[in-house]
Design a protein around this motif. Structure first.
Motif, mmCIF file in Angstrom:
data_model
loop_
_atom_site.group_PDB
_atom_site.id
_atom_site.type_symbol
_atom_site.label_atom_id
_atom_site.label_comp_id
_atom_site.label_asym_id
_atom_site.label_seq_id
_atom_site.Cartn_x
_atom_site.Cartn_y
_atom_site.Cartn_z
ATOM 1 N N UNK A 191 -23.389 -52.214 56.272
ATOM 2 C CA UNK A 191 -22.001 -51.808 56.565
ATOM 3 C C UNK A 191 -21.015 -52.054 55.440
ATOM 4 N N UNK A 192 -21.464 -52.569 54.306
ATOM 5 C CA UNK A 192 -20.563 -52.829 53.174
ATOM 6 C C UNK A 192 -21.405 -53.084 51.913
ATOM 7 N N UNK A 193 -20.798 -52.920 50.758
ATOM 8 C CA UNK A 193 -21.423 -53.367 49.488
ATOM 9 C C UNK A 193 -20.329 -54.067 48.689
ATOM 10 N N UNK A 194 -20.577 -55.336 48.326
ATOM 11 C CA UNK A 194 -19.585 -56.132 47.588
ATOM 12 C C UNK A 194 -19.969 -56.341 46.129
ATOM 13 N N UNK A 195 -21.286 -56.343 45.877
ATOM 14 C CA UNK A 195 -21.784 -56.730 44.543
ATOM 15 C C UNK A 195 -22.858 -55.725 44.121
ATOM 16 N N UNK A 196 -22.761 -55.236 42.875
ATOM 17 C CA UNK A 196 -23.800 -54.349 42.344
ATOM 18 C C UNK A 196 -24.395 -54.975 41.084
ATOM 19 N N UNK A 197 -25.715 -55.122 41.075
ATOM 20 C CA UNK A 197 -26.399 -55.551 39.846
ATOM 21 C C UNK A 197 -27.222 -54.368 39.349
ATOM 22 N N UNK A 198 -26.751 -53.741 38.264
ATOM 23 C CA UNK A 198 -27.461 -52.607 37.684
ATOM 24 C C UNK A 198 -28.585 -53.094 36.780
ATOM 25 N N UNK A 199 -29.753 -52.523 36.984
ATOM 26 C CA UNK A 199 -30.914 -52.919 36.174
ATOM 27 C C UNK A 199 -31.925 -51.787 36.272
ATOM 28 N N UNK A 200 -32.836 -51.724 35.309
ATOM 29 C CA UNK A 200 -33.923 -50.728 35.331
ATOM 30 C C UNK A 200 -35.039 -51.266 34.449
ATOM 31 N N UNK A 201 -36.161 -50.613 34.446
ATOM 32 C CA UNK A 201 -37.218 -50.998 33.516
ATOM 33 C C UNK A 201 -36.702 -50.795 32.101
ATOM 34 N N UNK A 202 -37.407 -51.348 31.120
ATOM 35 C CA UNK A 202 -36.951 -51.202 29.732
ATOM 36 C C UNK A 202 -37.629 -50.029 29.038
ATOM 37 N N UNK A 203 -36.975 -49.461 28.007
ATOM 38 C CA UNK A 203 -37.611 -48.396 27.229
ATOM 39 C C UNK A 203 -38.696 -48.971 26.317
#
Ligand SMILES: NC(=O)c1ccc[n+]([C@@H]2O[C@H](COP(=O)([O-])OP(=O)(O)OC[C@H]3O[C@@H](n4cnc5c(N)ncnc54)[C@H](OP(=O)(O)O)[C@@H]3O)[C@@H](O)[C@H]2O)c1
Length: 263
Positions: free
Chosen positions: A84-96
């Motif tokens: 019902x909500x989003x307060x925090x986003x941690x952006x991450x992905x695999x590395x090139x």
């Protein structure tokens, strides 16, 4: 220190293992409810269950390939609906892949752009409407020490992540009035599967054991050791907290001192 984030909701990408997993676990240990996303459903569900059992917080896994726009949209919609909500986003992905400038063709540059820059822009745009409702949103991007100091064989990471840093700085300006903070964290060498599989490839090919390779890399680090994922995750949890409410637009390394630039 009481971080003041109990019961908040975090979305952590690329979190079935490595740095993303450590970030999810540290946030969950602070009482944050966490949605983790990565591609392999089995790994993801296993990780969500393990973190939940260990911390007592609610953790769910929703499969997503961050390079796929439709999947990203579906992922954020499901995450927002679940808690019902989003307060925090941690952006991450695999590395090139690692390598020098001349070793990559255009398709590899395109793939790195999609994996490490476009995915960050995409997920951020999808999450912003939710963060704006909170009055205290947090965005933390996992980048690399390569944005601060030359790291051999890492042209894709360095070039593409400079774009993330630029985007984050612009965004910090734009969403400041909504009390949303935007920061980047720069891991130095932190022991994860990525380091085991490709970060020390040269040394392993030269006949060293994994232990010898890691010790050899540690010689150039002022603290004389490779980092642990939870040491990066501690900074992420702090930046996500109420205590970090006046920190925005920064790019901070967690690298045992290996970045030699003074500022
Ligand atoms: N460890 C270090 O020392 C270090 C240093 C500098 C920068 N970094 C950067 O930090 C990031 C994380 O590194 P790590 O060491 O934690 O890597 P890792 O141990 O290899 O973990 C990578 C995670 O990303 C997920 N993933 C990969 N591609 C994905 C995609 N397209 N969509 C969604 N999830 C994806 C993987 O799960 P699935 O395969 O199931 O999707 C896994 O959960 C990377 O960008 C890396 O380059 C790491």
């Amino acid at each position: 220190m009481e971080l003041g984030i109990k019961n908040k909701v975090a979305v952590v990408l690329a979190a079935s293992k490595g740095l993303g997993r450590a970030a999810a676990e540290t946030l969950a240990a602070e009482g944050v409810r966490v949605v983790i996303g990565s591609r392999n459903k089995e790994d993801l569900e296993k990780t969500a269950q393990e973190i939940s059992e260990k911390t007592g917080s609610q953790v769910i896994g929703i499969p997503v390939d961050v390079t796929n726009a439709a999947q990203a949209e579906d992922f954020i919609a499901k995450a927002a609906e679940h808690f019902g909500q989003i307060d925090i986003l941690v952006n991450n992905a695999g590395g090139p892949p690692f390598g020098p400038v001349e070793s990559f063709d255009e398709s590899q540059w395109q793939a790195a752009f999609e994996l490490n820059l476009l995915s960050t822009v995409r997920i951020t745009r999808l999450v912003l409407p939710h963060l704006k409702k909170t009055g205290s949103g947090r965005i933390i991007n996992i980048v690399s020490m390569s944005v601060k100091s030359v790291l051999d064989n890492s042209v894709l990471s360095t070039s593409i992540r400079m774009g993330v840093v630029g985007m984050a700085k612009m965004l910090a300006d734009e969403v400041g009035p909504d009390q949303i903070t935007v920061n980047n964290v720069c891991p130095g060498m932190i022991l994860t599967d990525r380091i085991r599989s490709s970060g020390i490839k040269k040394e392993l090919e030269a006949g060293m054991t994994e232990e010898e390779a890691l010790q050899s890399r540690a010689k150039n680090i002022p603290l004389r050791r490779i980092g642990k994922p939870e040491e990066l995750a501690a900074l992420i949890a702090f930046l996500a907290s109420e205590k970090a409410s006046y920190i925005t637009g920064t790019t901070i390394q967690v690298d045992g001192g290996v970045v030699r630039s003074i500022f």
